[in-house]
Design a protein around this motif. Structure first.
Motif, PDB file in Angstrom:
ATOM      1  N   LEU A   4       0.849  -1.189   0.000  1.00 29.51           N
ATOM      2  CA  LEU A   4       0.000   0.000   0.000  1.00 29.51           C
ATOM      3  C   LEU A   4       0.886   1.241   0.000  1.00 29.51           C
ATOM      4  CD1 LEU A   4      -2.919   1.093   0.172  1.00 29.51           C
ATOM      5  CD2 LEU A   4      -2.663   1.040   2.667  1.00 29.51           C
ATOM      6  N   LEU A   5       0.751   2.068  -1.044  1.00 29.60           N
ATOM      7  CA  LEU A   5       1.568   3.274  -1.176  1.00 29.60           C
ATOM      8  C   LEU A   5       0.908   4.496  -0.564  1.00 29.60           C
ATOM      9  CD1 LEU A   5       2.730   2.838  -4.877  1.00 29.60           C
ATOM     10  CD2 LEU A   5       3.955   2.180  -2.801  1.00 29.60           C
ATOM     11  N   ASP A   6      -0.414   4.572  -0.664  1.00 31.42           N
ATOM     12  CA  ASP A   6      -1.148   5.737  -0.158  1.00 31.42           C
ATOM     13  C   ASP A   6      -2.480   5.266   0.409  1.00 31.42           C
ATOM     14  OD1 ASP A   6      -2.622   8.074   0.265  1.00 31.42           O
ATOM     15  OD2 ASP A   6      -1.866   9.034  -1.533  1.00 31.42           O
ATOM     16  N   GLN A   7      -2.595   5.335   1.710  1.00 35.03           N
ATOM     17  CA  GLN A   7      -3.791   4.840   2.400  1.00 35.03           C
ATOM     18  C   GLN A   7      -5.044   5.604   1.984  1.00 35.03           C
ATOM     19  OE1 GLN A   7      -3.339   4.733   6.624  1.00 35.03           O
ATOM     20  NE2 GLN A   7      -5.238   3.618   6.947  1.00 35.03           N
ATOM     21  N   HIS A   8      -4.912   6.899   1.724  1.00 40.38           N
ATOM     22  CA  HIS A   8      -6.083   7.722   1.397  1.00 40.38           C
ATOM     23  C   HIS A   8      -6.654   7.388   0.031  1.00 40.38           C
ATOM     24  CE1 HIS A   8      -5.629  10.113   4.998  1.00 40.38           C
ATOM     25  NE2 HIS A   8      -4.328  10.200   4.734  1.00 40.38           N
ATOM     26  N   SER A   9      -5.792   7.149  -0.958  1.00 38.31           N
ATOM     27  CA  SER A   9      -6.279   6.835  -2.304  1.00 38.31           C
ATOM     28  C   SER A   9      -6.427   5.335  -2.521  1.00 38.31           C
ATOM     29  CB  SER A   9      -5.332   7.410  -3.361  1.00 38.31           C
ATOM     30  OG  SER A   9      -4.101   6.708  -3.358  1.00 38.31           O
ATOM     31  N   GLY A  10      -5.771   4.527  -1.681  1.00 34.67           N
ATOM     32  CA  GLY A  10      -5.809   3.081  -1.842  1.00 34.67           C
ATOM     33  C   GLY A  10      -4.819   2.564  -2.882  1.00 34.67           C
ATOM     34  N   LEU A  11      -3.917   3.431  -3.348  1.00 35.86           N
ATOM     35  CA  LEU A  11      -2.934   3.036  -4.352  1.00 35.86           C
ATOM     36  C   LEU A  11      -1.983   1.990  -3.787  1.00 35.86           C
ATOM     37  CD1 LEU A  11      -1.597   3.451  -7.134  1.00 35.86           C
ATOM     38  CD2 LEU A  11      -0.242   5.270  -6.083  1.00 35.86           C
ATOM     39  N   ALA A  12      -1.892   0.865  -4.480  1.00 35.03           N
ATOM     40  CA  ALA A  12      -1.012  -0.220  -4.067  1.00 35.03           C
ATOM     41  C   ALA A  12      -0.337  -0.797  -5.304  1.00 35.03           C
ATOM     42  CB  ALA A  12      -1.806  -1.305  -3.347  1.00 35.03           C
ATOM     43  N   VAL A  42       4.762   5.295 -11.497  1.00 38.82           N
ATOM     44  CA  VAL A  42       3.962   5.772 -10.365  1.00 38.82           C
ATOM     45  C   VAL A  42       4.836   6.729  -9.565  1.00 38.82           C
ATOM     46  CG1 VAL A  42       2.724   5.103  -8.277  1.00 38.82           C
ATOM     47  CG2 VAL A  42       2.714   3.585 -10.261  1.00 38.82           C
ATOM     48  N   GLN A  43       4.288   7.873  -9.220  1.00 37.14           N
ATOM     49  CA  GLN A  43       5.016   8.883  -8.447  1.00 37.14           C
ATOM     50  C   GLN A  43       4.280   9.096  -7.135  1.00 37.14           C
ATOM     51  OE1 GLN A  43       6.324  12.373 -10.644  1.00 37.14           O
ATOM     52  NE2 GLN A  43       5.509  13.638  -9.032  1.00 37.14           N
ATOM     53  N   VAL A  44       5.008   8.957  -6.029  1.00 39.74           N
ATOM     54  CA  VAL A  44       4.420   9.115  -4.695  1.00 39.74           C
ATOM     55  C   VAL A  44       5.162  10.221  -3.971  1.00 39.74           C
ATOM     56  CG1 VAL A  44       3.861   7.975  -2.520  1.00 39.74           C
ATOM     57  CG2 VAL A  44       3.869   6.651  -4.647  1.00 39.74           C
ATOM     58  N   ALA A  45       4.444  11.239  -3.527  1.00 39.28           N
ATOM     59  CA  ALA A  45       5.046  12.359  -2.798  1.00 39.28           C
ATOM     60  C   ALA A  45       5.236  12.004  -1.327  1.00 39.28           C
ATOM     61  CB  ALA A  45       4.159  13.594  -2.917  1.00 39.28           C
ATOM     62  N   GLY A  51       0.697  10.492   6.478  1.00 38.46           N
ATOM     63  CA  GLY A  51       1.060   9.096   6.684  1.00 38.46           C
ATOM     64  C   GLY A  51       1.806   8.455   5.525  1.00 38.46           C
ATOM     65  N   VAL A  52       2.344   9.263   4.602  1.00 36.09           N
ATOM     66  CA  VAL A  52       3.086   8.728   3.453  1.00 36.09           C
ATOM     67  C   VAL A  52       4.570   9.052   3.624  1.00 36.09           C
ATOM     68  CG1 VAL A  52       3.325   8.725   0.950  1.00 36.09           C
ATOM     69  CG2 VAL A  52       1.065   9.079   1.969  1.00 36.09           C
ATOM     70  N   ASP A  53       5.339   8.036   3.986  1.00 36.69           N
ATOM     71  CA  ASP A  53       6.784   8.173   4.184  1.00 36.69           C
ATOM     72  C   ASP A  53       7.475   7.400   3.066  1.00 36.69           C
ATOM     73  OD1 ASP A  53       9.458   7.928   4.939  1.00 36.69           O
ATOM     74  OD2 ASP A  53       8.982   7.677   7.056  1.00 36.69           O
ATOM     75  N   VAL A  54       8.031   8.108   2.086  1.00 35.84           N
ATOM     76  CA  VAL A  54       8.603   7.437   0.919  1.00 35.84           C
ATOM     77  C   VAL A  54       9.848   6.615   1.263  1.00 35.84           C
ATOM     78  CG1 VAL A  54       7.560   8.982  -0.775  1.00 35.84           C
ATOM     79  CG2 VAL A  54       9.842   9.492   0.116  1.00 35.84           C
ATOM     80  N   ALA A  55      10.596   6.996   2.283  1.00 43.18           N
ATOM     81  CA  ALA A  55      11.754   6.199   2.696  1.00 43.18           C
ATOM     82  C   ALA A  55      11.287   4.835   3.210  1.00 43.18           C
ATOM     83  CB  ALA A  55      12.568   6.928   3.756  1.00 43.18           C
ATOM     84  N   LYS A  56      10.224   4.836   3.968  1.00 42.11           N
ATOM     85  CA  LYS A  56       9.664   3.588   4.486  1.00 42.11           C
ATOM     86  C   LYS A  56       9.103   2.739   3.344  1.00 42.11           C
ATOM     87  CE  LYS A  56       7.511   3.692   8.406  1.00 42.11           C
ATOM     88  NZ  LYS A  56       6.512   3.933   9.461  1.00 42.11           N
ATOM     89  N   LEU A  57       8.436   3.372   2.389  1.00 44.27           N
ATOM     90  CA  LEU A  57       7.897   2.647   1.232  1.00 44.27           C
ATOM     91  C   LEU A  57       9.030   2.038   0.408  1.00 44.27           C
ATOM     92  CD1 LEU A  57       5.083   5.069   0.040  1.00 44.27           C
ATOM     93  CD2 LEU A  57       4.814   2.884   1.228  1.00 44.27           C
ATOM     94  N   HIS A  58      10.103   2.810   0.218  1.00 48.50           N
ATOM     95  CA  HIS A  58      11.273   2.322  -0.518  1.00 48.50           C
ATOM     96  C   HIS A  58      11.812   1.056   0.148  1.00 48.50           C
ATOM     97  CE1 HIS A  58      15.579   2.388  -1.734  1.00 48.50           C
ATOM     98  NE2 HIS A  58      15.063   2.744  -2.911  1.00 48.50           N
ATOM     99  N   PHE A  59      11.952   1.090   1.456  1.00 51.24           N
ATOM    100  CA  PHE A  59      12.460  -0.057   2.204  1.00 51.24           C
ATOM    101  C   PHE A  59      11.514  -1.258   2.070  1.00 51.24           C
ATOM    102  CE2 PHE A  59      12.894  -2.582   6.089  1.00 51.24           C
ATOM    103  CZ  PHE A  59      14.233  -2.899   6.021  1.00 51.24           C
TER     104      PHE A  59
END
Length: 65
Positions: A4-12, A42-45, A51-59
């Motif tokens: 899950l990349l963005d909880q608000h939009s549901g993008l996964a 896909v681009q995630v800010a 609640g969107v931490d791109v470093a955590k998503l990268h890991f």
């Protein structure tokens, strides 16, 4: 397994279909750019206040591969 990349939009994304991931900075903001194997990008800010931490998503994506 989907990440899950963005909880608000549901993008996964399915990590098995990810071709590459990288960080990008633009106008003082950090983004995670995910290129899928089919070329779709896909681009995630980075938005910690939302609640969107791109470093955590990268890991998470690196761990899933």
């Amino acid at each position: 397994m989907m990440i899950l990349l963005d909880q608000h939009s549901g993008l996964a994304v399915n990590p098995a279909l990810v071709g590459s991931i990288r960080f990008s900075k633009f106008n003082g903001y950090t983004y995670l750019l995910i290129t899928m194997k089919d070329g779709f990008e896909v681009q995630v800010a980075h938005r910690p206040e939302a609640g969107v931490d791109v470093a955590k998503l990268h890991f998470q994506l690196l761990e899933a591969v």
